[in-house]
Design an enzyme around this catalytic site. Structure first.
Site, PDB file in Angstrom:
ATOM      1  N   GLU A  75       9.844   1.882  10.547  1.00 29.50           N
ATOM      2  CA  GLU A  75      10.875   2.878  10.201  1.00 29.50           C
ATOM      3  C   GLU A  75      10.202   4.233  10.334  1.00 29.50           C
ATOM      4  OE1 GLU A  75      13.865   2.103   9.761  1.00 29.50           O
ATOM      5  OE2 GLU A  75      13.853   0.000   9.204  1.00 29.50           O
ATOM      6  N   GLU A 102      10.346  16.585  14.806  1.00 29.12           N
ATOM      7  CA  GLU A 102      10.752  16.441  13.416  1.00 29.12           C
ATOM      8  C   GLU A 102      10.053  17.531  12.601  1.00 29.12           C
ATOM      9  OE1 GLU A 102       9.217  12.955  11.275  1.00 29.12           O
ATOM     10  OE2 GLU A 102      11.252  12.674  10.539  1.00 29.12           O
ATOM     11  N   LYS A 140       0.869  -1.188   0.000  1.00 28.28           N
ATOM     12  CA  LYS A 140       0.000   0.000   0.000  1.00 28.28           C
ATOM     13  C   LYS A 140       0.905   1.236   0.000  1.00 28.28           C
ATOM     14  CE  LYS A 140      -1.595   2.867   2.880  1.00 28.28           C
ATOM     15  NZ  LYS A 140      -1.536   4.071   2.029  1.00 28.28           N
ATOM     16  N   CYS A 167      13.890  11.197   6.357  1.00 23.07           N
ATOM     17  CA  CYS A 167      13.774  10.817   7.772  1.00 23.07           C
ATOM     18  C   CYS A 167      15.097  10.953   8.500  1.00 23.07           C
ATOM     19  CB  CYS A 167      13.253   9.400   7.867  1.00 23.07           C
ATOM     20  SG  CYS A 167      14.164   8.296   6.804  1.00 23.07           S
TER      21      CYS A 167
HETATM   22  P1  NAD Z   1       2.332   8.736   7.629  1.00 15.77           P
HETATM   23  O1  NAD Z   1       2.670   8.056   8.886  1.00 15.77           O
HETATM   24  O2  NAD Z   1       1.281   9.771   7.631  1.00 15.77           O
HETATM   25  O3  NAD Z   1       1.904   7.688   6.502  1.00 15.77           O
HETATM   26  C1  NAD Z   1       2.739   6.630   6.078  1.00 15.77           C
HETATM   27  C2  NAD Z   1       1.892   5.544   5.452  1.00 15.77           C
HETATM   28  O4  NAD Z   1       1.037   4.982   6.442  1.00 15.77           O
HETATM   29  C3  NAD Z   1       0.984   6.025   4.325  1.00 15.77           C
HETATM   30  O5  NAD Z   1       0.943   5.034   3.321  1.00 15.77           O
HETATM   31  C4  NAD Z   1      -0.361   6.142   5.044  1.00 15.77           C
HETATM   32  O6  NAD Z   1      -1.458   6.028   4.155  1.00 15.77           O
HETATM   33  C5  NAD Z   1      -0.309   4.963   5.996  1.00 15.77           C
HETATM   34  N1  NAD Z   1      -1.197   5.043   7.166  1.00 15.77           N
HETATM   35  C6  NAD Z   1      -1.673   6.162   7.775  1.00 15.77           C
HETATM   36  N2  NAD Z   1      -2.452   5.821   8.815  1.00 15.77           N
HETATM   37  C7  NAD Z   1      -2.476   4.456   8.875  1.00 15.77           C
HETATM   38  C8  NAD Z   1      -3.099   3.507   9.748  1.00 15.77           C
HETATM   39  N3  NAD Z   1      -3.862   3.894  10.761  1.00 15.77           N
HETATM   40  N4  NAD Z   1      -2.905   2.204   9.508  1.00 15.77           N
HETATM   41  C9  NAD Z   1      -2.113   1.787   8.499  1.00 15.77           C
HETATM   42  N5  NAD Z   1      -1.500   2.638   7.640  1.00 15.77           N
HETATM   43  C10 NAD Z   1      -1.668   3.962   7.835  1.00 15.77           C
HETATM   44  O7  NAD Z   1       3.735   9.321   7.114  1.00 15.77           O
HETATM   45  P2  NAD Z   1       4.015  10.266   5.879  1.00 15.77           P
HETATM   46  O8  NAD Z   1       3.483  11.611   6.231  1.00 15.77           O
HETATM   47  O9  NAD Z   1       3.540   9.601   4.619  1.00 15.77           O
HETATM   48  O10 NAD Z   1       5.605  10.275   5.843  1.00 15.77           O
HETATM   49  C11 NAD Z   1       6.390  11.140   6.595  1.00 15.77           C
HETATM   50  C12 NAD Z   1       6.923  10.464   7.836  1.00 15.77           C
HETATM   51  O11 NAD Z   1       7.619   9.284   7.489  1.00 15.77           O
HETATM   52  C13 NAD Z   1       7.924  11.287   8.599  1.00 15.77           C
HETATM   53  O12 NAD Z   1       7.666  11.234   9.984  1.00 15.77           O
HETATM   54  C14 NAD Z   1       9.247  10.619   8.319  1.00 15.77           C
HETATM   55  O13 NAD Z   1      10.239  10.786   9.261  1.00 15.77           O
HETATM   56  C15 NAD Z   1       8.846   9.206   8.201  1.00 15.77           C
HETATM   57  N6  NAD Z   1       9.842   8.487   7.428  1.00 15.77           N
HETATM   58  C16 NAD Z   1      10.627   7.552   8.062  1.00 15.77           C
HETATM   59  C17 NAD Z   1      11.601   6.880   7.368  1.00 15.77           C
HETATM   60  C18 NAD Z   1      12.491   5.840   7.992  1.00 15.77           C
HETATM   61  O14 NAD Z   1      13.030   5.018   7.276  1.00 15.77           O
HETATM   62  N7  NAD Z   1      12.673   5.823   9.289  1.00 15.77           N
HETATM   63  C19 NAD Z   1      11.773   7.139   6.023  1.00 15.77           C
HETATM   64  C20 NAD Z   1      10.969   8.095   5.423  1.00 15.77           C
HETATM   65  C21 NAD Z   1       9.986   8.743   6.133  1.00 15.77           C
END
Ligand code: NAD
Length: 475
Positions: free
Chosen positions: A253, A382, A178, A290
């Site tokens: 992650e 962040e 997804k 990230c």
């Molecule tokens: P997000 O947490 O809003 O969403 C990430 C994914 O999770 C999306 O596909 C979203 O649709 C899905 N999602 C949202 N709610 C959900 C739920 N209740 N159940 C299952 N899936 C759900 O994050 P974002 O805004 O897309 O990305 C930015 C964040 O990602 C930042 O905090 C960043 O630090 C983090 N990030 C971490 C890494 C890493 O490797 N540690 C890498 C890149 C980004």
């Protein structure tokens, strides 16, 4: 970058990839906006709950055969995928330029060439992976867990998918992906690459949709053995809680607040390099990585020198050419909230000047704030935008303590003239990655976080091990 005066190409994706076939999506349509032009650049049809059920069933059915394939055969399929992605690198870069807003050069180098290097490193790791070993009279088997649900964020639309899906397929698991709703388009192109490479039906399935519906269903599903999630720490907490109901394995992650620590013995030359690379790292991808080195921690008596160097380095990141936009209007609002007076504490001062922003697109002025209070919101949360904080330390021990004063523990950097002392400081950083004196990203090294940056490791042999159960067979 796409010119805001021309119309965007609109990529239409009405079908989902389930069980090796392209089938009409049963959910609602979703528009994808180009954050550099604010125009629609894609329309996808999302998965319905029935589509998710079909995808999990296809992945479950495909698992025994794929898991049982000889390693050399799985490696051969992944090598074909790699070659197709490399041949179509410009197509992927164009999609990512449109859906994520990265300038073309960055879209190619960061967003496409890096995941290709990850595939290469993962295939090499697969070919030497210890699926079987021995301890005394025990045969130790590493066995793929079953169906893995991969849930990915918008900041690196291809890379975040590849670091999960490719090691999982290498291990012999089957996958339901997804992708993020804001940037789902690159995943469709990757599904076409899997199809063209001859991946057996059901081994990889694509079900775009909202986190609340599709993500939640995958996290709850009894036939999903593991959820591999990259995204924000709050959503990671939710997923860990929901997955606990079925005691699913989770890889998380999550967010970061990585520190770049300059030790007291740094020469002027090393200090200049540290500042330049820290600014570049913090502003990479519009500040939306990230591992962004968003805190620069320097000896107190060198703060003024660092402010000048950082302001000069930041001035080179012109929004609209070198610096891309933020992903959305909401994200811009969030980032701007960190630039309000008080966010960095009462002594904080902005050392960069406002710059002209393009007429369209979700741009912000790249900003360096100095004399930031280590406990302030700016130093603790962040930002996920091009905002660097400079913090001062009284000693090297103090600098490492400030670096570790965070709920996060993802990345970090250490700069010191005595490389042994720099390595010793790196050992005291509570983070999953540390770059010493400009050490660069290694596509085969384990990637993941300490503390609330997550759990589990991705990429290469650690990524393969992350989706394997361990069985001891006594003889
Ligand atoms: P997000 O947490 O809003 O969403 C990430 C994914 O999770 C999306 O596909 C979203 O649709 C899905 N999602 C949202 N709610 C959900 C739920 N209740 N159940 C299952 N899936 C759900 O994050 P974002 O805004 O897309 O990305 C930015 C964040 O990602 C930042 O905090 C960043 O630090 C983090 N990030 C971490 C890494 C890493 O490797 N540690 C890498 C890149 C980004």
């Amino acid at each position: 970058m796409t010119d805001a005066t021309t119309r965007d190409t609109v990529q239409r994706e009405a079908e989902l990839y389930i069980g090796g076939r392209w089938v009409p999506g049963g959910g609602t349509d979703l528009e994808v906006e180009n954050p550099a032009t604010e125009q629609v650049t894609g329309v996808i049809t999302q998965a319905s709950t029935g589509d998710v059920e079909a995808a999990v069933a296809a992945a479950k059915a495909a698992f025994p055969e794929w898991a049982g394939r000889p390693v050399a055969e799985r490696a051969a399929v992944l090598r074909r995928v790699r070659d197709i992605v490399a041949e179509r690198a410009d197509v992927f870069a164009d999609i990512i330029n449109r859906e994520q807003g990265s300038p073309p050069k960055l879209a190619r180098a960061l967003h496409v060439d890096t995941p290709i290097a990850v595939v290469d490193a993962t295939i090499a790791a697969l070919e030497r992976f210890p699926f079987a070993s021995e301890i005394g009279n025990s045969l130790i088997r590493r066995e793929p867990v079953g169906v893995v649900a991969a849930i990915t964020p918008w900041n690196l639309p291809l890379h975040q998918v590849v670091v999960k899906v490719v090691p999982a397929l290498a291990a012999g698991t089957t996958v339901v992906l997804k992708p993020a709703g804001l940037t789902p388009l690159a995943a469709f192109e990757l599904a076409r690459a899997f199809d063209a490479a001859g991946l057996p039906p059901g081994v990889f399935n694509l079900v775009p949709g909202s986190g609340r519906v599709v993500g939640d269903l995958l996290t709850r599903h009894p036939d999903v053995a593991q959820v591999s999630f990259t995204g924000s720490t709050p959503v990671g907490r939710t997923i860990a809680g929901v997955a606990a109901e079925t005691l699913k394995r989770v890889t998380l992650e999550l967010g970061g607040k990585s520190a770049s620590v300059v030790l007291s013995d740094a020469t002027d030359e090393l200090l200049a390099k540290a500042v330049k690379i820290t600014v570049a790292n913090c502003f990479l991808n519009g500040g939306q990585t990230c591992t962004a080195l968003s805190r620069l921690i320097v000896p107190g008596h060198r703060v003024e020198q660092v402010e000048e160097l950082a302001a000069a380095a930041a001035a080179k990141y012109a929004p609209g050419s070198r610096l891309g936009p933020l992903i959305s209007a909401d994200q811009r609002k969030e980032v701007e909230s960190f630039l309000e007076p008080g966010a960095g504490g009462s002594a904080a001062v902005t050392v960069t000047s406002p710059v002209d922003l393009p007429a369209h697109g979700f741009y912000v002025t790249p900003t360096v704030v100095s004399r930031v209070d280590p406990d302030s919101r700016l130093a603790q949360e962040e930002v996920f935008g091009p905002v660097l904080s400079i913090l001062s330390a009284g000693s090297d021990d103090d600098a490492v303590a400030i670096a570790n004063n965070s709920i996060y523990g993802l990345g970090g950097a250490v700069w010191g003239t005595d490389s042994d002392a720099a390595l010793a400081a790196a050992a005291r950083m509570q983070t999953g990655q540390v770059d010493v004196n400009g050490g660069t990203f290694n596509a085969g090294a384990p990637f993941g976080g300490y503390k609330q940056s997550g759990t589990g490791r991705e990429i290469g042999e650690y990524g393969i091990a992350d989706v394997c159960e361990i069985k001891a067979v006594q003889r």
